[in-house]
Design a protein around this motif. Structure first.
Motif, PDB file in Angstrom:
ATOM      1  N   ASP A  97     -36.486 -44.053  30.407  1.00  0.00           N
ATOM      2  CA  ASP A  97     -35.669 -42.893  30.038  1.00  0.00           C
ATOM      3  C   ASP A  97     -34.204 -43.076  30.455  1.00  0.00           C
ATOM      4  O   ASP A  97     -33.874 -43.073  31.641  1.00  0.00           O
ATOM      5  CB  ASP A  97     -36.242 -41.630  30.681  1.00  0.00           C
ATOM      6  N   ASP A  98     -33.327 -43.241  29.463  1.00  0.00           N
ATOM      7  CA  ASP A  98     -31.904 -43.474  29.732  1.00  0.00           C
ATOM      8  C   ASP A  98     -31.257 -42.342  30.520  1.00  0.00           C
ATOM      9  O   ASP A  98     -30.497 -42.582  31.460  1.00  0.00           O
ATOM     10  CB  ASP A  98     -31.147 -43.649  28.410  1.00  0.00           C
ATOM     11  N   ALA A  99     -31.524 -41.103  30.114  1.00  0.00           N
ATOM     12  CA  ALA A  99     -30.870 -39.957  30.747  1.00  0.00           C
ATOM     13  C   ALA A  99     -31.260 -39.841  32.216  1.00  0.00           C
ATOM     14  O   ALA A  99     -30.415 -39.601  33.083  1.00  0.00           O
ATOM     15  CB  ALA A  99     -31.236 -38.665  30.008  1.00  0.00           C
ATOM     16  N   LEU A 100     -32.540 -40.024  32.501  1.00  0.00           N
ATOM     17  CA  LEU A 100     -32.984 -39.952  33.895  1.00  0.00           C
ATOM     18  C   LEU A 100     -32.365 -41.077  34.715  1.00  0.00           C
ATOM     19  O   LEU A 100     -31.882 -40.852  35.831  1.00  0.00           O
ATOM     20  CB  LEU A 100     -34.510 -40.024  33.986  1.00  0.00           C
ATOM     21  N   GLN A 101     -32.363 -42.284  34.173  1.00  0.00           N
ATOM     22  CA  GLN A 101     -31.817 -43.418  34.917  1.00  0.00           C
ATOM     23  C   GLN A 101     -30.338 -43.232  35.221  1.00  0.00           C
ATOM     24  O   GLN A 101     -29.880 -43.521  36.334  1.00  0.00           O
ATOM     25  CB  GLN A 101     -32.039 -44.722  34.140  1.00  0.00           C
ATOM     26  N   ALA A 102     -29.590 -42.729  34.249  1.00  0.00           N
ATOM     27  CA  ALA A 102     -28.159 -42.503  34.475  1.00  0.00           C
ATOM     28  C   ALA A 102     -27.936 -41.460  35.563  1.00  0.00           C
ATOM     29  O   ALA A 102     -27.059 -41.619  36.435  1.00  0.00           O
ATOM     30  CB  ALA A 102     -27.491 -42.067  33.170  1.00  0.00           C
ATOM     31  N   MET A 103     -28.730 -40.381  35.546  1.00  0.00           N
ATOM     32  CA  MET A 103     -28.604 -39.331  36.555  1.00  0.00           C
ATOM     33  C   MET A 103     -29.020 -39.848  37.928  1.00  0.00           C
ATOM     34  O   MET A 103     -28.346 -39.584  38.942  1.00  0.00           O
ATOM     35  CB  MET A 103     -29.460 -38.126  36.173  1.00  0.00           C
ATOM     36  N   ALA A 104     -30.118 -40.583  37.975  1.00  0.00           N
ATOM     37  CA  ALA A 104     -30.611 -41.119  39.245  1.00  0.00           C
ATOM     38  C   ALA A 104     -29.614 -42.115  39.839  1.00  0.00           C
ATOM     39  O   ALA A 104     -29.330 -42.088  41.045  1.00  0.00           O
ATOM     40  CB  ALA A 104     -31.966 -41.792  39.032  1.00  0.00           C
ATOM     41  N   LEU A 105     -29.067 -42.980  39.004  1.00  0.00           N
ATOM     42  CA  LEU A 105     -28.094 -43.957  39.496  1.00  0.00           C
ATOM     43  C   LEU A 105     -26.811 -43.283  39.956  1.00  0.00           C
ATOM     44  O   LEU A 105     -26.183 -43.733  40.923  1.00  0.00           O
ATOM     45  CB  LEU A 105     -27.798 -44.993  38.409  1.00  0.00           C
ATOM     46  N   GLY A 106     -26.426 -42.208  39.295  1.00  0.00           N
ATOM     47  CA  GLY A 106     -25.262 -41.456  39.760  1.00  0.00           C
ATOM     48  C   GLY A 106     -25.486 -40.913  41.160  1.00  0.00           C
ATOM     49  O   GLY A 106     -24.591 -40.965  42.018  1.00  0.00           O
ATOM     50  N   SER A 107     -26.690 -40.426  41.411  1.00  0.00           N
ATOM     51  CA  SER A 107     -27.039 -39.919  42.745  1.00  0.00           C
ATOM     52  C   SER A 107     -27.000 -41.047  43.773  1.00  0.00           C
ATOM     53  O   SER A 107     -26.428 -40.899  44.861  1.00  0.00           O
ATOM     54  CB  SER A 107     -28.445 -39.306  42.725  1.00  0.00           C
ATOM     55  N   LEU A 108     -27.626 -42.163  43.421  1.00  0.00           N
ATOM     56  CA  LEU A 108     -27.688 -43.293  44.354  1.00  0.00           C
ATOM     57  C   LEU A 108     -26.306 -43.881  44.623  1.00  0.00           C
ATOM     58  O   LEU A 108     -26.024 -44.340  45.731  1.00  0.00           O
ATOM     59  CB  LEU A 108     -28.612 -44.383  43.813  1.00  0.00           C
ATOM     60  N   LYS A 109     -25.450 -43.858  43.611  1.00  0.00           N
ATOM     61  CA  LYS A 109     -24.101 -44.394  43.806  1.00  0.00           C
ATOM     62  C   LYS A 109     -23.370 -43.621  44.903  1.00  0.00           C
ATOM     63  O   LYS A 109     -22.766 -44.220  45.806  1.00  0.00           O
ATOM     64  CB  LYS A 109     -23.301 -44.330  42.504  1.00  0.00           C
ATOM     65  N   VAL A 110     -23.427 -42.287  44.824  1.00  0.00           N
ATOM     66  CA  VAL A 110     -22.759 -41.472  45.841  1.00  0.00           C
ATOM     67  C   VAL A 110     -23.390 -41.710  47.213  1.00  0.00           C
ATOM     68  O   VAL A 110     -22.685 -41.888  48.216  1.00  0.00           O
ATOM     69  CB  VAL A 110     -22.828 -39.979  45.464  1.00  0.00           C
ATOM     70  N   LEU A 111     -24.712 -41.746  47.267  1.00  0.00           N
ATOM     71  CA  LEU A 111     -25.403 -41.974  48.546  1.00  0.00           C
ATOM     72  C   LEU A 111     -25.093 -43.351  49.127  1.00  0.00           C
ATOM     73  O   LEU A 111     -25.063 -43.522  50.346  1.00  0.00           O
ATOM     74  CB  LEU A 111     -26.916 -41.822  48.355  1.00  0.00           C
ATOM     75  N   SER A 112     -24.843 -44.326  48.258  1.00  0.00           N
ATOM     76  CA  SER A 112     -24.638 -45.697  48.735  1.00  0.00           C
ATOM     77  C   SER A 112     -23.310 -45.904  49.456  1.00  0.00           C
ATOM     78  O   SER A 112     -23.028 -46.996  49.947  1.00  0.00           O
ATOM     79  CB  SER A 112     -24.753 -46.691  47.565  1.00  0.00           C
ATOM     80  N   PHE A 113     -22.502 -44.854  49.533  1.00  0.00           N
ATOM     81  CA  PHE A 113     -21.269 -44.928  50.310  1.00  0.00           C
ATOM     82  C   PHE A 113     -21.489 -44.482  51.765  1.00  0.00           C
ATOM     83  O   PHE A 113     -20.577 -44.577  52.583  1.00  0.00           O
ATOM     84  CB  PHE A 113     -20.178 -44.054  49.675  1.00  0.00           C
ATOM     85  N   ASP A 114     -22.695 -44.008  52.075  1.00  0.00           N
ATOM     86  CA  ASP A 114     -23.011 -43.522  53.427  1.00  0.00           C
ATOM     87  C   ASP A 114     -23.825 -44.579  54.170  1.00  0.00           C
ATOM     88  O   ASP A 114     -24.783 -45.137  53.629  1.00  0.00           O
ATOM     89  CB  ASP A 114     -23.825 -42.224  53.327  1.00  0.00           C
ATOM     90  N   ASN A 115     -23.463 -44.867  55.410  1.00  0.00           N
ATOM     91  CA  ASN A 115     -24.113 -45.949  56.156  1.00  0.00           C
ATOM     92  C   ASN A 115     -25.605 -45.702  56.389  1.00  0.00           C
ATOM     93  O   ASN A 115     -26.417 -46.618  56.282  1.00  0.00           O
ATOM     94  CB  ASN A 115     -23.408 -46.170  57.506  1.00  0.00           C
ATOM     95  N   ILE A 116     -25.966 -44.464  56.719  1.00  0.00           N
ATOM     96  CA  ILE A 116     -27.386 -44.154  56.946  1.00  0.00           C
ATOM     97  C   ILE A 116     -28.169 -44.271  55.644  1.00  0.00           C
ATOM     98  O   ILE A 116     -29.250 -44.855  55.588  1.00  0.00           O
ATOM     99  CB  ILE A 116     -27.547 -42.745  57.557  1.00  0.00           C
ATOM    100  N   ALA A 117     -27.604 -43.717  54.579  1.00  0.00           N
ATOM    101  CA  ALA A 117     -28.271 -43.807  53.278  1.00  0.00           C
ATOM    102  C   ALA A 117     -28.369 -45.257  52.820  1.00  0.00           C
ATOM    103  O   ALA A 117     -29.381 -45.669  52.243  1.00  0.00           O
ATOM    104  CB  ALA A 117     -27.517 -42.977  52.245  1.00  0.00           C
ATOM    105  N   LYS A 118     -27.330 -46.042  53.073  1.00  0.00           N
ATOM    106  CA  LYS A 118     -27.348 -47.469  52.724  1.00  0.00           C
ATOM    107  C   LYS A 118     -28.533 -48.176  53.358  1.00  0.00           C
ATOM    108  O   LYS A 118     -29.255 -48.930  52.700  1.00  0.00           O
ATOM    109  CB  LYS A 118     -26.065 -48.156  53.225  1.00  0.00           C
ATOM    110  N   SER A 119     -28.714 -47.952  54.647  1.00  0.00           N
ATOM    111  CA  SER A 119     -29.824 -48.601  55.366  1.00  0.00           C
ATOM    112  C   SER A 119     -31.163 -48.188  54.768  1.00  0.00           C
ATOM    113  O   SER A 119     -32.057 -49.022  54.575  1.00  0.00           O
ATOM    114  CB  SER A 119     -29.783 -48.224  56.848  1.00  0.00           C
ATOM    115  N   THR A 120     -31.296 -46.910  54.478  1.00  0.00           N
ATOM    116  CA  THR A 120     -32.537 -46.403  53.880  1.00  0.00           C
ATOM    117  C   THR A 120     -32.782 -47.059  52.523  1.00  0.00           C
ATOM    118  O   THR A 120     -33.901 -47.504  52.225  1.00  0.00           O
ATOM    119  CB  THR A 120     -32.463 -44.871  53.702  1.00  0.00           C
ATOM    120  N   LEU A 121     -31.750 -47.119  51.710  1.00  0.00           N
ATOM    121  CA  LEU A 121     -31.886 -47.692  50.369  1.00  0.00           C
ATOM    122  C   LEU A 121     -32.215 -49.186  50.423  1.00  0.00           C
ATOM    123  O   LEU A 121     -33.026 -49.680  49.641  1.00  0.00           O
ATOM    124  CB  LEU A 121     -30.599 -47.452  49.572  1.00  0.00           C
ATOM    125  N   ARG A 122     -31.606 -49.898  51.345  1.00  0.00           N
ATOM    126  CA  ARG A 122     -31.916 -51.333  51.474  1.00  0.00           C
ATOM    127  C   ARG A 122     -33.380 -51.531  51.838  1.00  0.00           C
ATOM    128  O   ARG A 122     -34.060 -52.401  51.277  1.00  0.00           O
ATOM    129  CB  ARG A 122     -31.034 -51.972  52.545  1.00  0.00           C
TER     130      ARG A 122
END
Length: 199
Positions: free
Chosen positions: A70-95
């Motif tokens: 689903d393109d729309a879901l992926q774009a929305m989800a990646l937008g969320s992850l992009k913002v979170l990926s600027f935070d050090n704690i969120a970065k560690s969690t995502l890795r």
């Protein structure tokens, strides 16, 4: 501030995550809307660590895996992850949750979508860099390939060009990554493409 307290100190945030879990398989629309809410909440840097520590990252990644077409879901989800990926704690969690691999796979699957490509590149670039320790993680060949392929497949998209250049510059700070970029079969094509743009 009052809205923030209602969301994070009350049950609202937990209810969002619970709804995503309950309807993970049954409703793409609920997953997409919930990712949008998490994106909105993540815009405040103070809230990013709460989202990461409250299973927000996992909920977004689960939605991406469950509805990978689903393109729309992926774009929305990646937008969320992009913002979170600027935070050090969120970065560690995502890795720890294998986000780089998941994002790379989604980029390959949705190669024609410029939003998915640009958002994905920024996430990969952010997760590769540990700002606190001034360290760049070695990445897989798949990551390098996805970033280069994004640039070549979207010759007219400024957003994709900016994101891919940002990511390649970040990755190239590591000798291991730099060598992988050099060895990639498409790197020469990127050089020719950039030369064409500058003419």
């Amino acid at each position: 501030e009052n809205k923030r307290k209602i969301i994070f100190e009350g049950l609202t945030f937990n209810a969002i995550i619970e709804a995503m879990q309950i309807y993970r398989e049954r409703s793409t629309d609920i997953q997409t809307r919930a990712c949008g809410v998490l994106w909105s909440l993540s815009m405040d840097p103070k809230d990013r660590k709460h989202i990461a520590q409250g299973d927000g990252c996992q909920a977004i990644l689960s939605a991406m895996l469950e509805h990978s077409d689903d393109d729309a879901l992926q774009a929305m989800a990646l937008g969320s992850l992009k913002v979170l990926s600027f935070d050090n704690i969120a970065k560690s969690t995502l890795r720890l949750k294998g986000t780089m691999s998941i994002v790379t796979d989604i980029m390959q699957k949705h190669i024609r979508n410029p939003t998915i490509q640009s958002e994905g590149c920024v996430i990969l670039g952010n997760l590769a860099v540990d700002n606190a320790n001034q360290f760049v993680f070695p990445v897989s060949e798949g990551v390098v390939h996805a970033v280069i392929r994004a640039m070549l497949n979207h010759p007219d998209s400024l957003e994709v060009h900016e994101a891919t250049c940002f990511t390649l510059i970040s990755l190239a700070s590591s000798t291991v990554n730099m060598e992988m970029i050099r060895r990639n079969a498409m790197t020469e094509d990127v050089g020719n493409f950039i030369f064409t743009l500058l003419r």
